[in-house]
Design an enzyme around this catalytic site. Structure first.
Site, PDB file in Angstrom:
ATOM      1  N   HIS A   8     -32.890 -29.695  56.567  1.00  0.00           N
ATOM      2  CA  HIS A   8     -33.126 -28.385  55.968  1.00  0.00           C
ATOM      3  C   HIS A   8     -34.501 -28.351  55.313  1.00  0.00           C
ATOM      4  O   HIS A   8     -35.091 -29.391  55.047  1.00  0.00           O
ATOM      5  CB  HIS A   8     -32.056 -28.090  54.905  1.00  0.00           C
ATOM      6  CG  HIS A   8     -31.789 -29.269  54.005  1.00  0.00           C
ATOM      7  ND1 HIS A   8     -30.757 -30.144  54.233  1.00  0.00           N
ATOM      8  CD2 HIS A   8     -32.434 -29.745  52.912  1.00  0.00           C
ATOM      9  CE1 HIS A   8     -30.766 -31.089  53.310  1.00  0.00           C
ATOM     10  NE2 HIS A   8     -31.780 -30.877  52.494  1.00  0.00           N
ATOM     11  N   ASP A  55     -32.605 -38.187  56.066  1.00  0.00           N
ATOM     12  CA  ASP A  55     -31.681 -37.568  55.114  1.00  0.00           C
ATOM     13  C   ASP A  55     -30.629 -36.728  55.826  1.00  0.00           C
ATOM     14  O   ASP A  55     -30.950 -35.946  56.721  1.00  0.00           O
ATOM     15  CB  ASP A  55     -32.490 -36.677  54.159  1.00  0.00           C
ATOM     16  CG  ASP A  55     -31.624 -36.058  53.084  1.00  0.00           C
ATOM     17  OD1 ASP A  55     -31.018 -36.824  52.323  1.00  0.00           O
ATOM     18  OD2 ASP A  55     -31.545 -34.818  53.011  1.00  0.00           O
ATOM     19  N   GLU A  58     -29.083 -42.099  56.584  1.00  0.00           N
ATOM     20  CA  GLU A  58     -28.289 -41.751  55.410  1.00  0.00           C
ATOM     21  C   GLU A  58     -27.108 -40.932  55.893  1.00  0.00           C
ATOM     22  O   GLU A  58     -27.171 -39.718  56.031  1.00  0.00           O
ATOM     23  CB  GLU A  58     -29.106 -40.944  54.389  1.00  0.00           C
ATOM     24  CG  GLU A  58     -28.361 -40.783  53.064  1.00  0.00           C
ATOM     25  CD  GLU A  58     -27.880 -39.367  52.739  1.00  0.00           C
ATOM     26  OE1 GLU A  58     -27.107 -39.217  51.787  1.00  0.00           O
ATOM     27  OE2 GLU A  58     -28.255 -38.409  53.430  1.00  0.00           O
ATOM     28  N   ASP A  87     -27.362 -40.869  44.225  1.00  0.00           N
ATOM     29  CA  ASP A  87     -26.312 -39.865  44.397  1.00  0.00           C
ATOM     30  C   ASP A  87     -25.004 -40.311  43.770  1.00  0.00           C
ATOM     31  O   ASP A  87     -24.901 -41.366  43.155  1.00  0.00           O
ATOM     32  CB  ASP A  87     -26.085 -39.603  45.891  1.00  0.00           C
ATOM     33  CG  ASP A  87     -27.119 -38.645  46.469  1.00  0.00           C
ATOM     34  OD1 ASP A  87     -27.656 -37.820  45.709  1.00  0.00           O
ATOM     35  OD2 ASP A  87     -27.375 -38.735  47.682  1.00  0.00           O
TER      36      ASP A  87
HETATM   37  C1  GLC Z   1     -28.897 -36.505  50.664  1.00  0.00           C
HETATM   38  C2  GLC Z   1     -29.538 -36.868  49.356  1.00  0.00           C
HETATM   39  C3  GLC Z   1     -29.023 -35.975  48.286  1.00  0.00           C
HETATM   40  C4  GLC Z   1     -29.277 -34.549  48.665  1.00  0.00           C
HETATM   41  C5  GLC Z   1     -28.777 -34.236  50.060  1.00  0.00           C
HETATM   42  C6  GLC Z   1     -29.342 -32.950  50.561  1.00  0.00           C
HETATM   43  O1  GLC Z   1     -27.562 -36.748  50.677  1.00  0.00           O
HETATM   44  O2  GLC Z   1     -29.315 -38.207  49.067  1.00  0.00           O
HETATM   45  O3  GLC Z   1     -29.559 -36.296  47.049  1.00  0.00           O
HETATM   46  O4  GLC Z   1     -28.620 -33.716  47.764  1.00  0.00           O
HETATM   47  O5  GLC Z   1     -29.177 -35.191  50.995  1.00  0.00           O
HETATM   48  O6  GLC Z   1     -30.684 -33.105  50.944  1.00  0.00           O
HETATM   49  C1  GLC Z   2     -24.486 -36.549  51.646  1.00  0.00           C
HETATM   50  C2  GLC Z   2     -22.972 -36.685  51.807  1.00  0.00           C
HETATM   51  C3  GLC Z   2     -22.221 -36.120  50.685  1.00  0.00           C
HETATM   52  C4  GLC Z   2     -22.991 -36.538  49.466  1.00  0.00           C
HETATM   53  C5  GLC Z   2     -24.214 -35.675  49.421  1.00  0.00           C
HETATM   54  C6  GLC Z   2     -25.209 -36.015  48.365  1.00  0.00           C
HETATM   55  O1  GLC Z   2     -25.163 -36.279  52.795  1.00  0.00           O
HETATM   56  O2  GLC Z   2     -22.441 -36.420  53.051  1.00  0.00           O
HETATM   57  O3  GLC Z   2     -20.907 -36.581  50.657  1.00  0.00           O
HETATM   58  O4  GLC Z   2     -22.256 -36.403  48.319  1.00  0.00           O
HETATM   59  O5  GLC Z   2     -24.870 -35.684  50.635  1.00  0.00           O
HETATM   60  O6  GLC Z   2     -24.687 -36.047  47.131  1.00  0.00           O
END
Ligand code: GLC
Ligand code: GLC
Length: 643
Positions: A201, A300, A342, A407
């Site tokens: 995104h 990400d 990730e 996170d």
């Molecule tokens: C990943 C990051 C998290 C963020 C999400 C959306 O999960 O670790 O911090 O909110 O992506 O970009």
């Molecule tokens: C990640 C996960 C979700 C996580 C978030 C970041 O991509 O899929 O479970 O909590 O983004 O906080």
């Protein structure tokens, strides 16, 4: 000349080989048209890599975008982009490319130690961070992940994960020049720079998003935008809510009344990868990142990049094809750049991204979560099962083993695995959430709940390692639990990852509650400023910070000296004790037996279990000798690396 004029994309008449050749000459013609010379050194090097990668890239592109009338045009543009990016790549990065090529398993070494931090929280800005490089080097860090540092919305930007420009550093952190200077300092100190590639995104303030919001049809196609609720309703029937406290469902309404896909916050708009223009544009952003001196990019939210009606829109087969295609582009233009995945999802899905052609490196969310699970239950069944069943990966790939990320902790174990041990996944998660948010009697943890979803009862947990292990609550076992978890992350294989500040026991930070843009995102509790006072105490072993630092240093140094801890091969060892985890790591002629006691009481392992081992072993962490023929007693929460 447009490609369309000269090429008939109706290739069905041709054999696969003929299609490939036709596409290849078409793309090379497009390259020649830009006036590039492929005869100099750069050109020849590119040509060789192009020839290796193109068949694969073409195949992927045809599968993803074959139906698109401009498919081949986009492919040609992509190759031109790869070439220009390669030509612009700095000489020292080209040297790095060569070094990596000569030693492709560089990240498997037991010398590797990862760490991550926020630039602003740790050092104010990029220039400030450069001053910490000697400390990183002294600590033994070889991989540094800086949290998102590009331009993003001022107020709430999801900690930088809403990117407004992939080519401009956030102004309070510095400039692109500062970033390149830092990358260079790090490279000279033997530290790889890791940055996020937030490619699922953009922020709603990105140039493309602004154009889409203004109704520009070309850029509206960069996102998932619908005029009315029909398609959003249809998609939402099968899609999970990721940030339910921010908005229900997956779509939010735009100012002009249209609906746009936002998996995460309402200001993070999902890119539409079914449009080849988006793929090409993002490949350009990726290569520009690579040319700043980034060694590794953290992909990400990989699981979310492809959507199809009627599915969960997570980890679809096309997500893998996209990663492969991005990889081909990198292999041509920035050959040493590696991807780290990730994917914080079901363990089967996590593993599905791990491959040399996709992401050779991946977070290991399962082992992370189950370490915490075992600390709460004092029972190692689940983590032991996971080590036996879910750790093996391609030997050319590596896990990143960590205790805490920036996170929340999600309990991502497989319900079917738990069921075999008579554990009900749903109930167990409720227990773990209660335990770690200190709503369970006797809990040592001081975490906070995140994204509670009343529809499913689900939530996740936030807090620093010190807060969740009991250090913050002054629990007697706190420090030992802390070291136990890091002792596992540092010995379980792949690249261990340190949350910078943890080496001195950083505590929760509640100040986010006073900041409107952060107050609703509890993950900030676990993202404190650099704890300067604790760092000052780190050599004073009468302090908690000093105790933790001394023992963390022991772990780091013991790991560096233990060839057995390189690579990823891990074998579970039955300890016949439900509180004690056992596994063996082997490499370079050394076997390291790791034993970890998750109980609050000492635990004895009988002599029988050590019959095949040498009678005298040494704990690599402390140097203490063990005569294993009489059995081994571990103190509460003790971890041993025996060899
Ligand atoms: C990943 C990051 C998290 C963020 C999400 C959306 O999960 O670790 O911090 O909110 O992506 O970009
Ligand atoms: C990640 C996960 C979700 C996580 C978030 C970041 O991509 O899929 O479970 O909590 O983004 O906080």
């Amino acid at each position: 000349m447009s490609c369309q004029d000269s090429f008939d994309w109706d290739l069905e008449m041709l054999s696969k080989e003929q299609q490939l050749r036709a596409a290849e000459s078409y793309v090379l013609a497009a390259l020649a048209e830009t006036g590039v010379a492929l005869e100099d050194d750069d050109g020849r090097a590119f040509r060789t890599r192009f020839e290796t990668q193109f068949p694969q890239l073409f195949q992927l592109f045809a599968t993803l975008y074959g139906e698109h009338e401009k498919c081949l045009d986009h492919l040609a543009r992509l190759v031109v982009l790869a070439f220009t990016s390669w030509r612009d790549r700095a000489d020292d990065l080209k040297e790095l490319d060569q070094r990596r090529e000569a030693q492709p398993d560089w990240f498997q070494s037991n010398q590797m130690l990862g760490a991550f931090c926020y630039v602003d929280l740790y050092a104010g800005n990029l220039a400030g961070l450069r001053k910490h490089v000697p400390y990183f080097q002294e600590l033994g860090i070889t991989y540094l992940h800086l949290m998102p540092l590009f331009d993003c919305p001022k107020e709430n930007s999801d900690g930088g994960y809403a990117v407004s420009s992939y080519r401009d550093v956030r102004s309070d952190l510095g400039t692109m020049e500062d970033l390149r200077a830092l990358a260079k300092d790090l490279r000279e100190a033997g530290i790889s720079l890791v940055l996020d590639f937030v490619f699922n995104h953009t922020s709603n303030e990105h140039e493309w998003a602004l154009k889409a919001a203004a109704g520009d049809p070309e850029y509206s196609d960069y996102y998932w935008i619908f005029e009315d609720r029909r398609m959003p309703d249809a998609f939402e029937r099968t899609v999970r809510e990721v940030f339910p406290e921010d908005h229900p469902g997956a779509f939010i309404q735009m100012e002009d009344g249209r609906w746009i896909w936002s998996t995460f916050h309402s200001f993070q708009w999902d890119l539409n990868y079914s449009n080849p223009a988006v793929f090409c544009a993002m490949a350009g952003e990726m290569l520009s990142l690579a040319n700043q001196g980034v060694d590794l990019i953290r992909m990400d939210a990989v699981a979310f990049i492809w959507k199809r009606l009627g599915t969960t829109c997570e980890s679809l087969p096309e997500a893998h094809l996209l990663l492969r295609a991005f990889n081909c582009v990198c292999r041509m233009a920035a050959p040493s750049l590696l991807f780290k995945s990730e994917a914080i999802v079901h363990p089967d899905e996590v593993v599905s991204y791990i491959a040399p052609e996709e992401c050779p490196i991946s977070y290991n969310p399962l082992l992370m979560a189950l370490g915490w699970e075992a600390l709460a239950t004092r029972n190692v069944e689940l983590i032991d099962q996971a080590i036996e069943r879910r750790q093996p990966i391609d030997p050319n790939c590596a896990w990143v083993n960590y205790v805490r990320s920036h996170d929340d902790i999600g309990w991502t174990f497989a319900d079917e695995d738990a069921a075999e041990l008579d554990i009900l996944g749903f109930d167990h998660r409720l227990f773990l959430n209660a335990f770690y948010t200190n709503q369970f009697e006797g809990s040592f943890a001081r975490g906070e709940p995140f994204q509670y979803n009343p529809k499913t009862g689900d939530c996740r947990v936030c807090g620093t390692t010190a807060a969740l292990t009991g250090v913050e609550a002054d629990d007697v076992g706190g420090i030992d639990r802390f070291i136990l978890l890091y002792g596992i992350a540092f010995s379980a294989g792949g690249i261990p990852l340190l949350s910078l500040g943890d080496e001195v026991g950083q505590l929760n930070d509640h100040s986010y509650r006073e900041m409107p843009s952060r107050a609703k995102d509890q993950r900030w509790v676990g993202r404190p400023m650099r704890p300067d006072a604790l760092y000052d105490q780190r050599h004073d072993t009468t302090t908690t910070a000093g105790k933790i630092f001394t023992r963390m240093k022991q772990l780091i140094e013991a790991r560096r000296a233990a060839p057995g801890l390189a690579g990823n091969a891990i074998k579970s060892v039955a300890t016949e004790n439900p509180h004690v985890l056992g596994y063996v790591r082997s490499g370079g002629g050394q076997d390291v037996y790791v034993l970890a006691n998750f109980s609050d009481m000492p635990q004895k392992l009988s002599a029988d279990q050590f019959l095949e081992m040498a009678p005298r072993m040494t704990d690599l962490i402390t140097g203490e000798p063990f005569h294993v023929r009489t059995g081994v007693t571990l103190t509460a929460h003790q971890i041993l690396w025996l060899t």
